[in-house]
Structures are given as C-alpha cells and as structure tokens.
Design a protein around this motif. Structure first.
Motif, mmCIF file in Angstrom:
data_model
loop_
_atom_site.group_PDB
_atom_site.id
_atom_site.type_symbol
_atom_site.label_atom_id
_atom_site.label_comp_id
_atom_site.label_asym_id
_atom_site.label_seq_id
_atom_site.Cartn_x
_atom_site.Cartn_y
_atom_site.Cartn_z
ATOM 1 N N PHE A 333 5.269 50.664 7.362
ATOM 2 C CA PHE A 333 5.661 49.373 7.601
ATOM 3 C C PHE A 333 5.222 48.782 8.699
ATOM 4 N N LEU A 334 4.954 49.606 10.092
ATOM 5 C CA LEU A 334 4.714 49.058 11.321
ATOM 6 C C LEU A 334 3.055 48.989 11.382
ATOM 7 N N CYS A 335 2.544 49.909 10.580
ATOM 8 C CA CYS A 335 1.174 49.971 10.614
ATOM 9 C C CYS A 335 0.487 48.713 9.774
ATOM 10 N N ILE A 336 1.242 48.314 8.974
ATOM 11 C CA ILE A 336 0.617 47.239 8.237
ATOM 12 C C ILE A 336 1.025 45.882 8.946
ATOM 13 N N LEU A 337 2.148 45.778 9.665
ATOM 14 C CA LEU A 337 2.438 44.729 10.758
ATOM 15 C C LEU A 337 1.459 44.467 11.762
ATOM 16 N N ALA A 338 0.964 45.906 12.217
ATOM 17 C CA ALA A 338 0.004 45.949 13.606
ATOM 18 C C ALA A 338 -1.424 45.219 12.859
ATOM 19 N N VAL A 339 -1.822 45.515 11.690
ATOM 20 C CA VAL A 339 -3.074 45.017 11.374
ATOM 21 C C VAL A 339 -2.938 43.464 11.132
ATOM 22 N N LEU A 340 -1.966 43.019 10.597
ATOM 23 C CA LEU A 340 -1.797 41.520 10.638
ATOM 24 C C LEU A 340 -1.790 40.802 11.940
ATOM 25 N N PHE A 341 -1.027 41.458 12.879
ATOM 26 C CA PHE A 341 -1.223 40.858 14.202
ATOM 27 C C PHE A 341 -2.546 40.926 14.922
ATOM 28 N N PHE A 342 -3.257 42.048 14.653
ATOM 29 C CA PHE A 342 -4.275 42.040 15.277
ATOM 30 C C PHE A 342 -5.358 41.174 14.737
ATOM 31 N N LEU A 343 -5.411 40.923 13.316
ATOM 32 C CA LEU A 343 -6.395 40.192 12.622
ATOM 33 C C LEU A 343 -5.910 38.799 12.856
ATOM 34 N N LEU A 344 -4.645 38.171 12.677
ATOM 35 C CA LEU A 344 -4.447 36.768 12.813
ATOM 36 C C LEU A 344 -3.593 36.507 14.070
ATOM 37 N N PRO A 345 -3.930 36.749 15.215
ATOM 38 C CA PRO A 345 -2.866 36.528 16.368
ATOM 39 C C PRO A 345 -2.824 34.745 16.570
ATOM 40 N N GLY A 346 -3.849 34.159 16.498
ATOM 41 C CA GLY A 346 -3.874 32.767 16.630
ATOM 42 C C GLY A 346 -3.138 31.877 15.939
ATOM 43 N N LEU A 347 -3.184 32.534 14.424
ATOM 44 C CA LEU A 347 -2.558 31.821 13.488
ATOM 45 C C LEU A 347 -0.944 31.923 13.650
ATOM 46 N N ILE A 348 -0.513 33.066 14.009
ATOM 47 C CA ILE A 348 0.978 33.463 14.514
ATOM 48 C C ILE A 348 1.460 32.744 15.931
ATOM 49 N N ILE A 349 0.558 32.322 16.811
ATOM 50 C CA ILE A 349 0.883 31.956 18.041
ATOM 51 C C ILE A 349 1.061 30.466 17.865
ATOM 52 N N HIS A 350 0.458 29.786 16.990
ATOM 53 C CA HIS A 350 0.206 28.584 16.446
ATOM 54 C C HIS A 350 1.485 28.039 15.840
#
Length: 460
Positions: A333-350
C-alpha cells in the motif's frame, strides 16, 4: 471451558481475518485522524493567508508532544494488558488500566500547565516571530491550554479498549471526535462562520476531543460487566511490577515521540529562516505525509494485541505469521502511495492552498518525503513488535538511532549542502538505514523464539 469471543479471536481465527478484525478499524481510524489533522490545514488554507497556516504548522510539535504521554501510558499499559490477557491474569489487566488512565490524566494536566506558564520561551523555541505569534498563540490556547487533557485521554482509552480486541469500538471513539472536528472546522474558521482563523481550528479540535472522551466513558460504563478495563480509583496502584512493566515499554515509546518533536522543531526552525510561505509549505507537506505515517502506525498498533497475546501464550508460529502477513500488506500500500506523492506533488499541495509559492515549495518537500515511505513500514512494524513483546530497550535504541544518529544530523548536513530543499530528504536517509537494521533485529528475534528462548524474561 468454552473460549470467550476474545480468546477465539486471539487464538483460533485465521490470521488474515484476525488481522483485518484488529487492524482495519485501527487503520481506518488513523486515516480519519489524518483527515482530522488535515482539516485544520485545509480550512485554514482556504483563507489563502500563509501566516494563519504557519501558526498551525508551528504549533504542530507541541501537539505531537502529546504522543509522549499517549505512548507512555497508552502503549505501555495496553502492551501489559494484552500480555496479561494471554496469561489469564485479569487482576493485572485491571490494575494496569487504572494506572495508565490516572497517569495520563495527571501528566496531561501538568503538560497543559507547563506550556501555558512558559508560553513565551515555548514560542521562541517553536520558531514563531512577530508575524506568526498571534495565530500560533490562538491555536495553542484551545488545543493545549484547554485541550491537552481530553486529547491525551481519548487516545489512551482507545489503546486500552484495543488491547482487549475491541478494535472497532476503539476506532469508533477516535473517529467520532475526528468527524465532528471536520464538521466544526469550516464553521469556526471561515469568514461565513465565526471567522476565527487558526484559533477557530483549535477550538473545533478541543470540542471534538471532549466528545471522543465522552464516548469512551459511556462505552466502558456500558461494558463494565464484560470488560477487564477498570478506571476505578480503587484499582489504581503503584505496585512495582506494574509500574516497571508499563514504563519498560512506555518510556522508550515516549522518548521516541519526544525525539520526533525535537526533529520537527529543528526542521521548522530551519524552514522559518525562509519566511511564513516556506513554513506553510512545510506544514502542509508534513500533514499530507501523515497519511502514510498513520497507515503504517495504525497497522503496527492494530496487530499489537494479537502479537502480545500470542507471545505471552507461547504461540510463536501464529505471532510470526501475523507480523509477516501485515508487513506485506502495508509495504504494498505504501509503495503505491509513494509513487503518487512523487509524481503528483503539486496537485496534492494545491488541494490545500492556492498560493503558487507555497505550491512550489511544497512540491519539492513532498517528493523528498515520499522516498522514505516504503522504508517507514519496516521501521514502524519492527518498533510495534518490540513494544508488543515488551522489548522496550530495542524500541528505544531504534528511536535514538533514527533521530539522534541519523535524521537530525542529516537535517544539518543537507540544509548546508542543499539549502531548504535538502531538509525534505533527511528522513529518507534515516529510514533507509533503519529499515535495514530492523530486518536484522527481527530475524534475530524470530530465531531466538524458534529456538525456545525468551529474549525478555522481565516482560513476564
């Protein structure tokens, strides 16, 4: 004699189902708690005022310090309670519960009083300046001066309820406060409501923690004939074997959280040199990062009663299967989340703030944090196992290694080499090394148990 429902869960239910029964509600409540923590950041962020966001971020180490007391009495007493259940020693369960509850009540009050009396030096230590002091003070008044005791007690009681296998009830109690907080936040924070800004977020948190406490008091009163958890003053004791057993696990867990506070304070002070915008970005990134952190912690704490019980009853095979199965699930589960956080950080912070400068800073920070996530699972699981079996010294050694030897020195070095942006990679450096050590120590523990040895005779 026919087994009770609790005994069947700990002894006979298939591992995947037992882990799901205990850990899923804990993980869900942890995720709801993340949303509850993010709610303050989200609704304060809607004001598009970095100073208000900075106030919440700067107060975060003080709220994190609650966990020192939570772990001292919550983790410490619940570990002893689960091991005592495995040995059918129900009197120790009652006495350790009462000791944990009244210890948390007393130290929660002392913590609140200390933070209020020494507020000036505390604000300087947190990195607050003339522009952020007002927002920080307003938030701290509700969450610490008034709110420390209910915030600590509801977590400690959740640990106790979970120690008996009632993970769902523990989670409902925790989630009730979290959900109420998310409902109240916009009312207290935003201009169309009471327009209190960061202070309003603190007020909503205080009310929510009081409601969560009330749930646990009502639950334990309703279940008084079927539970071994006692909050009665007549069961409170300073009996040496109970105090030593609780503190053997609780003090290392508490020190671990105090070191986390130290690390966060150093991180915030470094970030503060770059202004309120950088502090706001770091605060949002850290709050987002609590999602994987709470998943890993929720799973490790959720299976703790199962590990403790089977360790104490001598069922090593079931204990090992529980740990390895849980590790595989969390790591995936955390490997999947890590990939999302690395690829889409700007979208998440926004999602939390529209300020372009904050988004720019936050994207860099979140990418750095994401690299540590897979290794975080191994580390948290190992520490959870040590706490479950009473190996408090091993848990303490990991805390000292992570913060004192690895993460804090990495903060200083990386900030010199890569000013500001290097700060986000300190935890990755620490967790990479720590995960390797965790695997080695867990293998040693398993070999010791397979050979029929007891790595910690004092835990009995």
């Amino acid at each position: 004699m026919e087994k009770t429902q609790k005994e069947r869960l700990f002894e006979d239910v298939p591992i995947p189902k037992a882990v799901a029964t205990l850990a899923v509600p804990t993980v869900l409540s942890s995720l709801v708690m993340v949303l509850y923590n993010l709610a303050d950041t989200y609704f304060v962020g809607m004001l598009n005022n970095p100073v208000e966001n900075a106030g919440v971020a700067l107060a975060a180490p003080v709220l994190l310090a609650f966990n020192a007391i939570n772990n001292l009495f919550g983790v410490g007493s619940s570990s002893l309670m689960s091991r005592s259940l495995g040995r059918k020693d129900y009197d120790t369960v009652r006495r350790s519960a009462a000791f944990g509850f009244y210890g948390a009540l007393f130290f929660g009050f002392v913590f609140s009083l200390g933070c209020t009396v020494f507020q000036g030096p505390l604000l300087s230590l947190l990195g607050a300046d003339s522009s952020t002091t007002s927002a920080t003070v307003g938030y701290l008044f509700w969450t610490v001066t008034l709110g420390a005791v209910p915030a600590i007690l509801n977590v400690v009681m959740a640990y106790m309820v979970r120690s008996e296998g009632a993970s769902m009830h523990a989670s409902i109690g925790t989630m009730s406060g979290c959900i109420l907080n998310m409902i109240l936040d916009p009312i207290f924070v935003l201009p169309w409501g009471l327009n209190m800004g960061a202070e309003g977020a603190g007020c909503a948190t205080f009310i929510s923690n009081c409601v969560a406490c009330l749930y646990f008091f009502v639950l334990l009163a309703a279940k008084r004939k079927s539970t071994y958890i006692s909050l009665s003053p007549r069961h409170f004791t300073l009996q040496k074997n109970i105090v030593v057993s609780v503190f053997a696990v609780g003090i290392p867990a508490s020190i671990q959280n105090l070191l986390n506070v130290t690390g966060m304070t150093i991180l915030n002070n470094f970030t503060a040199a770059y202004g309120a915008t950088a502090i706001a970005a770091m605060g949002i990134s850290q709050k987002v990062y609590t999602v994987p952190t709470q998943v890993a912690m929720g799973l490790s704490q959720g299976i703790m009663p199962l590990v403790s019980y089977n360790y104490a009853s001598g069922n090593v095979r079931r204990m090992k299967k529980t740990i390895t199965f849980s590790m595989k699930i969390a790591l995936t589960f955390l490997c999947i989340l890590a990939v999302l956080f690395f690829l889409l950080p700007g979208l998440i912070i926004h999602l939390f703030i529209a300020d372009e400068q904050v988004i720019e800073y936050g994207s860099h920070f979140l990418r750095g944090f994401s690299l540590a996530m897979p290794f975080l699972v191994v580390d948290f699981m190992a520490v959870g196992v040590f706490q479950a079996v009473g190996l408090g010294k091993a848990a303490l050694a990991f805390a000292l290694l992570r913060k004192i030897a690895l993460e804090i020195p990495a903060l200083f070095i990386l900030n010199m080499l890569i000013p500001l942006y290097g700060l986000a990679y300190a935890q990755f450096c620490a967790e990479l090394i720590l995960a390797s050590v965790a695997v080695i120590v867990l293998r040693w523990l398993f070999r010791k148990l397979d050979a029929g040895g007891n790595p910690n005779p004092a835990s009995y």
